[in-house]
Design an enzyme around this catalytic site. Structure first.
Site: not given
Ligand SMILES: Nc1nc(=O)c2c([nH]1)NC[C@@H]1CN(c3ccc(C(=O)N[C@@H](CCC(=O)O)C(=O)O)cc3)C=[N+]21
Ligand SMILES: NC(=O)C1=CN([C@@H]2O[C@H](COP(=O)(O)OP(=O)(O)OC[C@H]3O[C@@H](n4cnc5c(N)ncnc54)[C@H](OP(=O)(O)O)[C@@H]3O)[C@@H](O)[C@H]2O)C=CC1
Length: 295
Positions: A52, A96, A119
């Site tokens: 982010k 988060q 969010d």
């Molecule tokens: N307040 C809050 N807001 C959220 O939006 C929030 C949270 N808490 N807690 C956890 C989850 C999970 N989440 C992700 C965001 C980006 C990827 C992402 O970019 N994933 C990459 C891979 C990343 C890697 O290598 O681990 C992909 O799918 O290509 C995944 C999961 C947002 N979350």
């Protein structure tokens, strides 16, 4: 089979936002400022918060990482939230999740100023979303809606089955798909761990959105020919042969299901990158709303 490419689409969106940032700057305005609050140092959370902050830098936003120790008390965290609410230089922030067990998540979410809740987790924003009013839409469901729209996936009158009822993905997703408009106008079934004969629902679904966190849960024999599949699941599975020591698995058996699907998202490179792009989009919206209020 058409791949719904979240990596590419998120880059397109980030470029669109970056262009808007340039015109804000050219007009002498303030650029959007996003903060992320991270309690403790969970590996996966660090990765997401890190990307982010990196994305903010790429598109010209100001960003702040508020890193707090695992041992912080609920009152101390609430004091930090109050500070962020009152900070006139900050447009939006996220806390988060998950938070350590000794902190009441609901109490924290309620303390966030809804105008800075990019969010979209505060009950005010969640309620506004359900009532089809303008609000911040939670980034992951928002990213899925954006993918469906940009790839012109037809949703009106279709049967959408959502697996998982979490407050951050499954539940808001079910609401958005049932709202009037495009994407939307779907007939929605929200399923979860107490659902009986889940495959009877998925086999009849035109669109399936998996958000349960069970690697390769959805198999080819559970879906019909021509289905659209959106895989939200992200699970780190240990893998010694990989340099990182783990691989990322989605909730869908991609090799099997993709043979029957008309549209499908990959993991990684699907919903994950879209989540980050839509968080940035919400932050830009927060900045615009603030400058409109202050004029
Ligand atoms: N307040 C809050 N807001 C959220 O939006 C929030 C949270 N808490 N807690 C956890 C989850 C999970 N989440 C992700 C965001 C980006 C990827 C992402 O970019 N994933 C990459 C891979 C990343 C890697 O290598 O681990 C992909 O799918 O290509 C995944 C999961 C947002 N979350
Ligand atoms: N790509 C992205 O941007 C994001 C990815 N994620 C990923 O998405 C997945 C889900 O996350 P989140 O929504 O927070 O999940 P939660 O763990 O909060 O909720 C999981 C949901 O799935 C249901 N469930 C669990 N097992 C089954 C099963 N066998 N059959 C049917 N339903 C089941 C649970 O049912 P019950 O309610 O009955 O317990 C619950 O509703 C995770 O892998 C997470 O890492 C999450 C956020 C963003």
């Amino acid at each position: 089979m058409q791949l719904l490419d979240g990596k590419k689409t998120s880059n397109d969106i980030k470029n669109e936002i970056a262009a808007e940032v340039q015109s804000i700057k050219a007009a002498g305005g303030k650029v959007p400022h996003l903060a992320a609050v991270l309690v403790g140092n969970n590996g996966a959370s660090l990765t997401y918060v890190g990307s982010k902050v990196k994305s903010c830098q790429e598109i010209g936003f100001d960003s702040t990482l508020v890193s707090l120790p695992e041992t912080i008390t609920e009152d101390e965290l609430l004091a930090k939230i109050k500070e962020l609410n009152e900070d006139d230089n900050l447009d939006g922030y996220i806390v988060q999740l998950p938070l350590p067990k000794h902190i009441d998540e609901q109490k924290i979410l309620l303390a966030i100023d809804p105008d800075k809740d990019v969010d979209g987790f505060h009950p005010t924003n969640f309620g506004r979303m359900a009532l089809e009013m303008e609000s911040f839409i939670p980034a992951t469901p928002f990213g899925i809606m954006e993918l469906l729209e940009r790839y012109k996936v037809e949703t009106a009158g279709k049967h959408t089955v959502v697996i998982g009822r979490s407050h951050i993905v499954g539940r808001p997703m079910s609401i958005l798909m049932s709202r009037k408009g495009n994407p939307g106008d779907s007939t929605v079934t929200l399923t979860h761990s107490r659902t009986k004969d889940l495959a009877e629902f998925t086999k009849n679904a035109d669109i399936i959105i998996t958000a349960l966190g069970v690697p390769e849960f959805l198999k080819a024999d559970m879906v019909k020919e021509g289905v659209t599949v959106i895989d939200v699941g992200i699970t780190r599975v240990e893998d010694a042969s990989n340099a990182k020591g783990y691989v990322i698995k989605g909730d869908v058996d991609f090799d099997g299901v993709s043979k029957k699907a008309s549209f499908i998202t990959p993991v990684p490179g699907g919903v994950g990158p879209m989540t980050i792009a839509m968080l940035l989009k919400n932050t830009l919206l927060a900045r615009k709303m603030r400058s409109a209020r202050n004029q």
